[in-house]
Design an enzyme around this catalytic site. Structure first.
Site, PDB file in Angstrom:
ATOM      1  N   ALA A  33     -29.109  17.128  -9.306  1.00 29.05           N
ATOM      2  CA  ALA A  33     -29.766  15.814  -9.184  1.00 29.05           C
ATOM      3  C   ALA A  33     -30.747  15.850  -8.022  1.00 29.05           C
ATOM      4  CB  ALA A  33     -28.719  14.730  -8.972  1.00 29.05           C
ATOM      5  N   ASN A  34     -31.357  14.720  -7.698  1.00 30.13           N
ATOM      6  CA  ASN A  34     -32.223  14.621  -6.528  1.00 30.13           C
ATOM      7  C   ASN A  34     -32.066  13.237  -5.907  1.00 30.13           C
ATOM      8  OD1 ASN A  34     -34.347  12.748  -7.627  1.00 30.13           O
ATOM      9  ND2 ASN A  34     -34.549  14.414  -9.107  1.00 30.13           N
ATOM     10  N   ARG A  35     -32.778  12.983  -4.817  1.00 29.76           N
ATOM     11  CA  ARG A  35     -32.544  11.772  -4.017  1.00 29.76           C
ATOM     12  C   ARG A  35     -33.263  10.528  -4.517  1.00 29.76           C
ATOM     13  NH1 ARG A  35     -29.754  13.040   0.430  1.00 29.76           N
ATOM     14  NH2 ARG A  35     -29.944  15.170   1.266  1.00 29.76           N
ATOM     15  N   SER A  36     -33.905  10.581  -5.672  1.00 24.74           N
ATOM     16  CA  SER A  36     -34.607   9.387  -6.159  1.00 24.74           C
ATOM     17  C   SER A  36     -33.621   8.240  -6.394  1.00 24.74           C
ATOM     18  CB  SER A  36     -35.338   9.706  -7.460  1.00 24.74           C
ATOM     19  OG  SER A  36     -35.830   8.513  -8.039  1.00 24.74           O
ATOM     20  N   ALA A  99     -38.491  10.995 -10.787  1.00 23.94           N
ATOM     21  CA  ALA A  99     -38.373  12.302 -10.142  1.00 23.94           C
ATOM     22  C   ALA A  99     -37.626  13.202 -11.124  1.00 23.94           C
ATOM     23  CB  ALA A  99     -37.619  12.171  -8.824  1.00 23.94           C
TER      24      ALA A  99
END
Ligand code: CTP
Ligand code: CA
Length: 224
Positions: A33-36, A99
């Site tokens: 995942a990512n921080r969006s 993102a």
């Protein structure tokens, strides 16, 4: 005043927005995942609806309420997001704020991976479809295609190159070297064929309003 036609300049327009991160599974309980947070994309969806647009919001996994007057489609992976976007075309405007994970695991384990005292597993990654580039070359290309660029350095240079490479009309560049991701404040630069407009740092809701007003002007130039 939302009933007042001059304040609903996007009435009759269909706006497609992607927002949030994507999750790319590793096994049944793990993912990349990512921080969006989805906040900027959701704020843009809300602002477009307030200006009278029909809004389809394709959202990755986030913990945000659906803005009033917005049709929301929830997806998990980049490939799901690409499919949902394809199904929504044609639209008048596409704003790709998500993102999207650049890579996914090549193979998803069917069962939860176990340690069993052996060496850590290596993740084999493969590239995800580029949804923005796909929309830009689609035979149902929207009149206005807007991408975002999250950069940590050389923000305007990278955004300008991205605009060309991806065939977008506009790239909204934001510097994510600070704590923009997840926060409520953003400072963006709008990169178009005409040049760069840098907006001062402001709440994401205000960035959304400013962007959507510029989009309305671009679609329907104000009578002079
Ligand atoms: N984007 C997309 N599909 C992808 C990757 C990105 O639609 N698979 C979109 C994003 O929603 C954003 C724009 O492309 O509007 C730019 O995303 P960004 O991650 O900044 O660009 P990349 O081309 O992935 O380049 P890099 O991450 O290497 O900087
Ligand atoms: Ca990327």
């Amino acid at each position: 005043f939302e009933e007042d036609p001059p304040h609903r300049p996007l009435f009759g327009k269909h706006v497609l927005i992607t927002a949030g991160p994507t999750h790319e599974p590793i096994d049944p309980v793990r993912y990349i995942a990512n921080r969006s947070s989805g906040k900027q994309g959701f704020a843009i969806a809300a602002a477009a609806a307030q200006l009278g647009a029909r809004v389809t919001l394709v959202s990755g996994p986030v913990t945000l309420p659906t803005p009033v007057g917005v049709d929301r489609v929830d997806v998990e992976t980049a490939r799901d997001m690409a499919e949902a976007v394809k199904r929504t075309l044609p639209v008048d405007v596409a704003i790709m704020v998500a993102a999207v994970a650049d890579w996914r695991t090549q193979d998803v384990a069917a069962e939860k991976m176990k340690k069993r005292g052996s060496a850590p597993p290596a993740l084999r990654l493969t590239e995800n479809p580029d949804i923005l580039a796909m929309v830009s070359v689609s035979d149902k290309r929207p009149k206005l295609v807007v991408g975002f660029a999250a950069e940590t350095e050389k923000v305007i240079q990278h955004a300008t190159e991205k605009r060309q490479r991806k065939g977008a009309d506009w790239i909204v560049a934001n510097d994510v070297s600070g704590d923009v991701m997840g926060g409520n404040i953003n400072a963006v630069h709008i990169v178009t064929a005409q040049g760069v407009e840098s907006l001062p740092e402001m709440p994401k809701d205000d960035v959304a309003r400013a962007l959507v007003e510029r989009i309305a002007d671009a679609l329907v130039p104000p009578a002079s």
